[in-house]
Design an enzyme around this catalytic site. Sequence first.
Site, PDB file in Angstrom:
ATOM      1  N   SER A  22      12.756  24.349 -37.147  1.00  0.00           N
ATOM      2  CA  SER A  22      13.829  23.921 -36.244  1.00  0.00           C
ATOM      3  C   SER A  22      13.333  23.746 -34.812  1.00  0.00           C
ATOM      4  O   SER A  22      14.111  23.470 -33.908  1.00  0.00           O
ATOM      5  CB  SER A  22      14.984  24.943 -36.287  1.00  0.00           C
ATOM      6  OG  SER A  22      14.500  26.242 -36.014  1.00  0.00           O
ATOM      7  N   ASN A 109      17.716  37.094 -36.554  1.00  0.00           N
ATOM      8  CA  ASN A 109      19.136  36.823 -36.829  1.00  0.00           C
ATOM      9  C   ASN A 109      20.023  37.195 -35.644  1.00  0.00           C
ATOM     10  O   ASN A 109      20.931  36.443 -35.274  1.00  0.00           O
ATOM     11  CB  ASN A 109      19.591  37.556 -38.091  1.00  0.00           C
ATOM     12  CG  ASN A 109      18.849  37.067 -39.316  1.00  0.00           C
ATOM     13  OD1 ASN A 109      18.096  36.086 -39.230  1.00  0.00           O
ATOM     14  ND2 ASN A 109      19.024  37.723 -40.443  1.00  0.00           N
ATOM     15  N   THR A 154      56.955   3.359 -24.755  1.00  0.00           N
ATOM     16  CA  THR A 154      56.932   4.112 -26.009  1.00  0.00           C
ATOM     17  C   THR A 154      56.779   3.051 -27.082  1.00  0.00           C
ATOM     18  O   THR A 154      57.277   1.926 -26.929  1.00  0.00           O
ATOM     19  CB  THR A 154      58.231   4.919 -26.252  1.00  0.00           C
ATOM     20  OG1 THR A 154      59.320   3.998 -26.336  1.00  0.00           O
ATOM     21  CG2 THR A 154      58.510   5.911 -25.121  1.00  0.00           C
ATOM     22  N   HIS A 155      56.054   3.369 -28.140  1.00  0.00           N
ATOM     23  CA  HIS A 155      55.746   2.395 -29.203  1.00  0.00           C
ATOM     24  C   HIS A 155      55.020   1.171 -28.617  1.00  0.00           C
ATOM     25  O   HIS A 155      55.096   0.087 -29.188  1.00  0.00           O
ATOM     26  CB  HIS A 155      57.002   1.935 -29.941  1.00  0.00           C
ATOM     27  CG  HIS A 155      57.892   3.056 -30.367  1.00  0.00           C
ATOM     28  ND1 HIS A 155      57.793   3.671 -31.589  1.00  0.00           N
ATOM     29  CD2 HIS A 155      58.889   3.709 -29.700  1.00  0.00           C
ATOM     30  CE1 HIS A 155      58.698   4.637 -31.678  1.00  0.00           C
ATOM     31  NE2 HIS A 155      59.374   4.687 -30.536  1.00  0.00           N
ATOM     32  N   SER A 276      28.923 -10.941 -22.048  1.00  0.00           N
ATOM     33  CA  SER A 276      28.641 -11.385 -23.411  1.00  0.00           C
ATOM     34  C   SER A 276      27.401 -12.265 -23.388  1.00  0.00           C
ATOM     35  O   SER A 276      27.165 -13.006 -22.424  1.00  0.00           O
ATOM     36  CB  SER A 276      29.834 -12.182 -23.938  1.00  0.00           C
ATOM     37  OG  SER A 276      29.422 -13.086 -24.944  1.00  0.00           O
ATOM     38  N   LYS A 282      33.067 -13.695 -20.175  1.00  0.00           N
ATOM     39  CA  LYS A 282      33.470 -12.357 -20.592  1.00  0.00           C
ATOM     40  C   LYS A 282      33.078 -11.242 -19.626  1.00  0.00           C
ATOM     41  O   LYS A 282      32.018 -11.250 -19.029  1.00  0.00           O
ATOM     42  CB  LYS A 282      32.865 -12.031 -21.981  1.00  0.00           C
ATOM     43  CG  LYS A 282      33.460 -12.800 -23.129  1.00  0.00           C
ATOM     44  CD  LYS A 282      34.942 -12.549 -23.361  1.00  0.00           C
ATOM     45  CE  LYS A 282      35.231 -11.191 -23.911  1.00  0.00           C
ATOM     46  NZ  LYS A 282      35.021 -11.075 -25.354  1.00  0.00           N
ATOM     47  N   ASN A 284      33.537  -7.245 -20.370  1.00  0.00           N
ATOM     48  CA  ASN A 284      34.044  -6.350 -21.416  1.00  0.00           C
ATOM     49  C   ASN A 284      34.079  -4.885 -20.968  1.00  0.00           C
ATOM     50  O   ASN A 284      33.165  -4.432 -20.265  1.00  0.00           O
ATOM     51  CB  ASN A 284      33.170  -6.466 -22.662  1.00  0.00           C
ATOM     52  CG  ASN A 284      33.262  -7.849 -23.288  1.00  0.00           C
ATOM     53  OD1 ASN A 284      34.301  -8.501 -23.227  1.00  0.00           O
ATOM     54  ND2 ASN A 284      32.160  -8.294 -23.866  1.00  0.00           N
ATOM     55  N   GLU A 289      35.159   1.611 -24.332  1.00  0.00           N
ATOM     56  CA  GLU A 289      35.101   1.521 -25.798  1.00  0.00           C
ATOM     57  C   GLU A 289      34.113   2.512 -26.382  1.00  0.00           C
ATOM     58  O   GLU A 289      34.361   3.134 -27.423  1.00  0.00           O
ATOM     59  CB  GLU A 289      34.706   0.101 -26.221  1.00  0.00           C
ATOM     60  CG  GLU A 289      35.776  -0.928 -25.928  1.00  0.00           C
ATOM     61  CD  GLU A 289      35.238  -2.336 -26.085  1.00  0.00           C
ATOM     62  OE1 GLU A 289      35.704  -3.045 -26.981  1.00  0.00           O
ATOM     63  OE2 GLU A 289      34.345  -2.733 -25.313  1.00  0.00           O
ATOM     64  N   TYR A 316      23.586  36.704 -42.452  1.00  0.00           N
ATOM     65  CA  TYR A 316      22.927  35.460 -42.053  1.00  0.00           C
ATOM     66  C   TYR A 316      22.442  34.679 -43.273  1.00  0.00           C
ATOM     67  O   TYR A 316      21.945  35.252 -44.231  1.00  0.00           O
ATOM     68  CB  TYR A 316      21.722  35.766 -41.141  1.00  0.00           C
ATOM     69  CG  TYR A 316      20.950  34.509 -40.775  1.00  0.00           C
ATOM     70  CD1 TYR A 316      21.328  33.730 -39.688  1.00  0.00           C
ATOM     71  CD2 TYR A 316      19.881  34.073 -41.565  1.00  0.00           C
ATOM     72  CE1 TYR A 316      20.651  32.557 -39.372  1.00  0.00           C
ATOM     73  CE2 TYR A 316      19.197  32.903 -41.255  1.00  0.00           C
ATOM     74  CZ  TYR A 316      19.593  32.150 -40.161  1.00  0.00           C
ATOM     75  OH  TYR A 316      18.935  30.998 -39.866  1.00  0.00           O
ATOM     76  N   GLN A 321      21.278  27.480 -39.546  1.00  0.00           N
ATOM     77  CA  GLN A 321      20.383  26.765 -38.635  1.00  0.00           C
ATOM     78  C   GLN A 321      20.947  25.376 -38.293  1.00  0.00           C
ATOM     79  O   GLN A 321      20.583  24.789 -37.275  1.00  0.00           O
ATOM     80  CB  GLN A 321      18.996  26.649 -39.280  1.00  0.00           C
ATOM     81  CG  GLN A 321      17.970  25.967 -38.422  1.00  0.00           C
ATOM     82  CD  GLN A 321      16.563  26.168 -38.948  1.00  0.00           C
ATOM     83  OE1 GLN A 321      15.995  27.244 -38.815  1.00  0.00           O
ATOM     84  NE2 GLN A 321      16.021  25.142 -39.563  1.00  0.00           N
ATOM     85  N   LYS A 324      22.964  24.271 -34.618  1.00  0.00           N
ATOM     86  CA  LYS A 324      22.493  23.890 -33.286  1.00  0.00           C
ATOM     87  C   LYS A 324      22.639  22.401 -32.957  1.00  0.00           C
ATOM     88  O   LYS A 324      23.093  22.041 -31.874  1.00  0.00           O
ATOM     89  CB  LYS A 324      21.041  24.350 -33.106  1.00  0.00           C
ATOM     90  CG  LYS A 324      20.982  25.832 -32.755  1.00  0.00           C
ATOM     91  CD  LYS A 324      19.611  26.424 -32.853  1.00  0.00           C
ATOM     92  CE  LYS A 324      19.264  26.820 -34.249  1.00  0.00           C
ATOM     93  NZ  LYS A 324      20.117  27.913 -34.798  1.00  0.00           N
TER      94      LYS A 324
HETATM   95  N1  ARG Z   1      15.712  29.179 -36.851  1.00  0.00           N
HETATM   96  C1  ARG Z   1      16.670  30.091 -37.368  1.00  0.00           C
HETATM   97  C2  ARG Z   1      18.068  29.581 -37.097  1.00  0.00           C
HETATM   98  O1  ARG Z   1      18.169  28.721 -36.298  1.00  0.00           O
HETATM   99  C3  ARG Z   1      16.506  31.423 -36.729  1.00  0.00           C
HETATM  100  C4  ARG Z   1      16.927  32.594 -37.551  1.00  0.00           C
HETATM  101  C5  ARG Z   1      16.107  32.661 -38.762  1.00  0.00           C
HETATM  102  N2  ARG Z   1      16.217  33.861 -39.469  1.00  0.00           N
HETATM  103  C6  ARG Z   1      15.744  33.989 -40.688  1.00  0.00           C
HETATM  104  N3  ARG Z   1      15.871  35.105 -41.257  1.00  0.00           N
HETATM  105  N4  ARG Z   1      15.167  32.988 -41.301  1.00  0.00           N
HETATM  106  O2  ARG Z   1      19.041  29.986 -37.674  1.00  0.00           O
END
Ligand code: ARG
Length: 460
Positions: A22, A109, A154-155, A276, A282, A284, A289, A316, A321, A324
């Site tokens: 990651s 964790n 309205t509408h 455009s 144009k 735009n 949008e 966990y 993961q 994120k």
């Molecule tokens: N990269 C992991 C995550 O984002 C970190 C925690 C990993 N823990 C584990 N026991 N593999 O969740």
Amino acid sequence: MKLWGGRFEKATDHMVDDFHSSISFDKRLYAEDISGSIAHATMLGETGILTGEEAREIVEGLKGIRKDIAQGKVQFDTEAEDIHMNIEKLLIERIGENGKRLHTGRSRNDQVALDGHMFVMNAVSQTRDLLQDLMRTVLSTARQHLDTVMPGYTHLQKAQPVTLAHHMMAWFQMLKRDDQRLREVRDHADSMPLGSGALAGTTYPLNRQRVAELLGFSRITENSMDGVSDRDFMLDYIYAASVSMMHLSRFCEELVLWSSHEFRFVEMDDGFATGSSIMPQKKNPDVAELIRGKTGRVYGDLIGLLTTMKGIPLAYDKDMQEDKEALFDAHDTWTKCLLVFDGMLKTLSFRKEVMEKGAAGGFTNATDAADYLVRKGMPFRQAHEVVGRMVLDAIRQDKSLNEFSLAQMREYSELFDADVFDALSILACVSDRRVPGGPAPQAVLASIESGQKYLDECNS
Ligand code: ARG
């Protein structure tokens, strides 16, 4: 060699290294991760779990790594999987054996949970700054247009006249709720999970309260299993982003409509519109949008993470993961949209005359004609019926209500008098709606003042 390599006899398959790493996205958490580690090491030194000297050396090493990462001097290693192990590995490379003591009484964790909590708290304060900038722009636009009459819908059918200031202050209320929601999000995130360990706490006599204090948290999480498996605070942030994006999207939809040739209420600044490649005429509203469109991806972030979380057992699991990228994407998209929307609104020009003309057409004063009859003693339901018939005839004769003569009006009701023409003027329709929360300039001014007070209090 992996930091967890002891019980393995074979190397990880390259495909797996790449698949579960990651670092490509969680490197973004380096500052949170290092602050967390510094607080953890400091506490370990203070409690005597490490010696003062060991803790100091670790803290110095971590500060050096933070500086080098900030200056772009560090090359991360995919094999070291994530930001947590990359930093630990760098620490060991830099300060040697002592670096191996940092992870005492800690697991990745609780470490990754801590980083997440800190990220959300920082994200909240960045987002609130941007939201409040936009709220200030909306407020100052409202101040300039207390008397700019425009049709309310309205509408998407003309309904009753309002003012541009009143319309702006409706937007303001939505943004204010977004801001208040973020306060709640911060409160949920403000709980320090370190000390939860992998899931079952730790045998070391950690001072969790001290770590919380060093990192600016006001409390600690109360259950070690929940501490590592809770991602509600991230969902809260992404939900807040989703609601706010829905608001931005509605504003944008209005701006797209208003800038069309059919409405012509506003003109986008050249800097916030595009042309455009084929049609030379144009101009735009792409920015509006695109904000409207990006709302979809933020909803995707929310639904994605909710779905990831729904089937996983305590505590966990690696599924988490996936949290994120959703969180980062929601944050980046939302903040970028707030910034660009603010720029677009600041430079927008309003065609007051077109709005005012629009407010007068479409029988927007029909309710006021009925209210006039009510003031003269007629029950409202009957007045509604009378004016309805007048509207029908006016449509057939292609004229507005005020174009009837008094004599013609009296054919519908004896209660009509010469003062009806004043009552039906668009200006009166607006300024008679003095009820708190209504569009009359003094009511809107009161709401502007209360909005200003809210912003001042946020910044005091
Ligand atoms: N990269 C992991 C995550 O984002 C970190 C925690 C990993 N823990 C584990 N026991 N593999 O969740």
